[in-house]
Design a protein around this motif. Sequence first.
Motif, PDB file in Angstrom:
ATOM      1  N   ALA A   1     -10.844   0.246  -3.678  1.00  0.00           N
ATOM      2  CA  ALA A   1      -9.847   0.275  -2.599  1.00  0.00           C
ATOM      3  C   ALA A   1      -8.895   1.456  -2.765  1.00  0.00           C
ATOM      4  O   ALA A   1      -8.499   2.096  -1.783  1.00  0.00           O
ATOM      5  N   TYR A   2      -8.542   1.745  -3.994  1.00  0.00           N
ATOM      6  CA  TYR A   2      -7.624   2.852  -4.286  1.00  0.00           C
ATOM      7  C   TYR A   2      -8.198   4.182  -3.789  1.00  0.00           C
ATOM      8  O   TYR A   2      -7.545   4.915  -3.041  1.00  0.00           O
ATOM      9  N   PHE A   3      -9.426   4.464  -4.175  1.00  0.00           N
ATOM     10  CA  PHE A   3     -10.020   5.749  -3.799  1.00  0.00           C
ATOM     11  C   PHE A   3     -10.396   5.799  -2.319  1.00  0.00           C
ATOM     12  O   PHE A   3     -10.308   6.859  -1.688  1.00  0.00           O
ATOM     13  N   THR A   4     -10.770   4.673  -1.753  1.00  0.00           N
ATOM     14  CA  THR A   4     -11.083   4.631  -0.319  1.00  0.00           C
ATOM     15  C   THR A   4      -9.834   4.896   0.512  1.00  0.00           C
ATOM     16  O   THR A   4      -9.862   5.650   1.487  1.00  0.00           O
ATOM     17  N   ALA A   5      -8.725   4.272   0.135  1.00  0.00           N
ATOM     18  CA  ALA A   5      -7.466   4.470   0.857  1.00  0.00           C
ATOM     19  C   ALA A   5      -7.003   5.924   0.762  1.00  0.00           C
ATOM     20  O   ALA A   5      -6.534   6.506   1.741  1.00  0.00           O
TER      21      ALA A   5
ATOM     22  N   ILE B   1      -5.026   1.961   4.811  1.00  0.00           N
ATOM     23  CA  ILE B   1      -4.548   0.679   4.278  1.00  0.00           C
ATOM     24  C   ILE B   1      -5.726  -0.116   3.717  1.00  0.00           C
ATOM     25  O   ILE B   1      -6.775  -0.222   4.361  1.00  0.00           O
ATOM     26  N   ARG B   2      -5.564  -0.670   2.539  1.00  0.00           N
ATOM     27  CA  ARG B   2      -6.575  -1.539   1.959  1.00  0.00           C
ATOM     28  C   ARG B   2      -5.903  -2.756   1.315  1.00  0.00           C
ATOM     29  O   ARG B   2      -4.927  -2.615   0.581  1.00  0.00           O
ATOM     30  N   ILE B   3      -6.440  -3.925   1.619  1.00  0.00           N
ATOM     31  CA  ILE B   3      -5.952  -5.169   1.011  1.00  0.00           C
ATOM     32  C   ILE B   3      -6.797  -5.452  -0.221  1.00  0.00           C
ATOM     33  O   ILE B   3      -8.028  -5.409  -0.166  1.00  0.00           O
ATOM     34  N   VAL B   4      -6.136  -5.731  -1.324  1.00  0.00           N
ATOM     35  CA  VAL B   4      -6.829  -5.957  -2.593  1.00  0.00           C
ATOM     36  C   VAL B   4      -6.500  -7.361  -3.097  1.00  0.00           C
ATOM     37  O   VAL B   4      -5.343  -7.674  -3.386  1.00  0.00           O
TER      38      VAL B   4
END
Length: 447
Positions: free
Chosen positions: A180-184, A168-171
């Motif tokens: 955030a996209y690639f980390t998630a 989960i990543r909050i943007v």
Amino acid sequence: MIRKVLIANRGEIAVRIIRACKELGIKTVAIYSEADKDAMHTQLADEAICVGKPKSKDSYLNESNIISAAVITKCNAIHPGFGFLSENAEFAAICEECNIKFIGPSSKTISIMGDKSRAREIMKNADVPIIPGSDGIIENVEDAFLEAERIVYPVMIKAALGGGGKGIRIVQNKNELENAYFTAKTEAKVNFGDDTIYMEKFIENPRHIEFQILGDEYGNIVHLGERDCTVQRRNQKVLEEAPSTILSDELRHEMGKAAISAAKAVNYVNAGTIEFLVDKYGHFYFMEMNTRIQVEHPITEMITSIDIVKEQLKIANGERLEFSQDNIEIKGHAIECRINAENPSKGFIPSPGKIEFLNLPGGNGIRVDTAVFTGYTIPPTYDSMIAKLIAYGRNRDEAINKMLRALEEFVIEGIENNIEFQIDILNNEKFRLGDYDTSFISKEYNL
């Protein structure tokens, strides 16, 4: 007829299931890793069998070894508890193929609700309010930018097969989106073996409210009221209470009705949880469904006097629910504190090791679910939870005061723990007033 249950888990939940089975006259088999040879659950079960080395992948996640253990010990049912294989559709399907009763919903239901993107569509079609988000999965970063503009920042990127706060990543804005996209996706692949993601509108400072449901094989579904799981640290629950301080009778009825609609939409059988977010305006949104028993189930048991684990066993045995929604009465207030082997002053670093001395609290309205004892060594291999401390009172103030008294009696020597941190939360003025949201710990304690 369930004659013998293999408990595919460890720790306090394994002990909890063994006790329920014994009270129903059902034989039990405990599995254990080499690290858990002398654990409490192995001593309480009728039989115990080693399924592998200490690492979870070699033991508690080793599907073939667990099935073999069930066959060898002639178990005709498996209870997965929570975590490990509890929401693994493939494992549930293997149980079904081997004619071993999986104590939980069907593999099909687990698969459907485990895919968060697919679950959203089902809930939408069932008229259950959902958080605004992407129509299906996000295929690439370009689509992520388009969806974020449509949904409007801030947004959440979430693993489709996620859980436990992972993937989960909050943007907050477009400058943060690509990273955030690639980390998630990477985190999702590591934790769930699948990097599929989707996107939702980020509901700022909500309350996290979940409804406990039970459904039998005959289409009868009820809810047992709600639990407030808002006190969290990095998407991990710390303390739960029931009922919630923010729900009016009208809103509770509306959310309970939605929870039952959600369960009926997938023909749900056994125990499960419908999780909602409630925003500051009192609007609620479906977040996900947990197709298993929850860590925090004891507080619901305290306010309803219904043994949820026994109900799981009865339902799996083909029995009808013995109560309807009108029969369920919520009385009093209950709080659960998760007592963990960790050091809050050092970033909650885990603190495995030997318990040199242990004093468990007691008294009226106090319950302790644990599998530790003086001399027990907490291995570094698994979750850091030592115990669940539950306090029940006629009202919230009484429950809080009982919990504070119990926490003061709870003594654990030899390892670090979070007891003082739980005391701080209970004494916090905003918590005492019920004025908190999911940002409570980060704001109040800079954690």
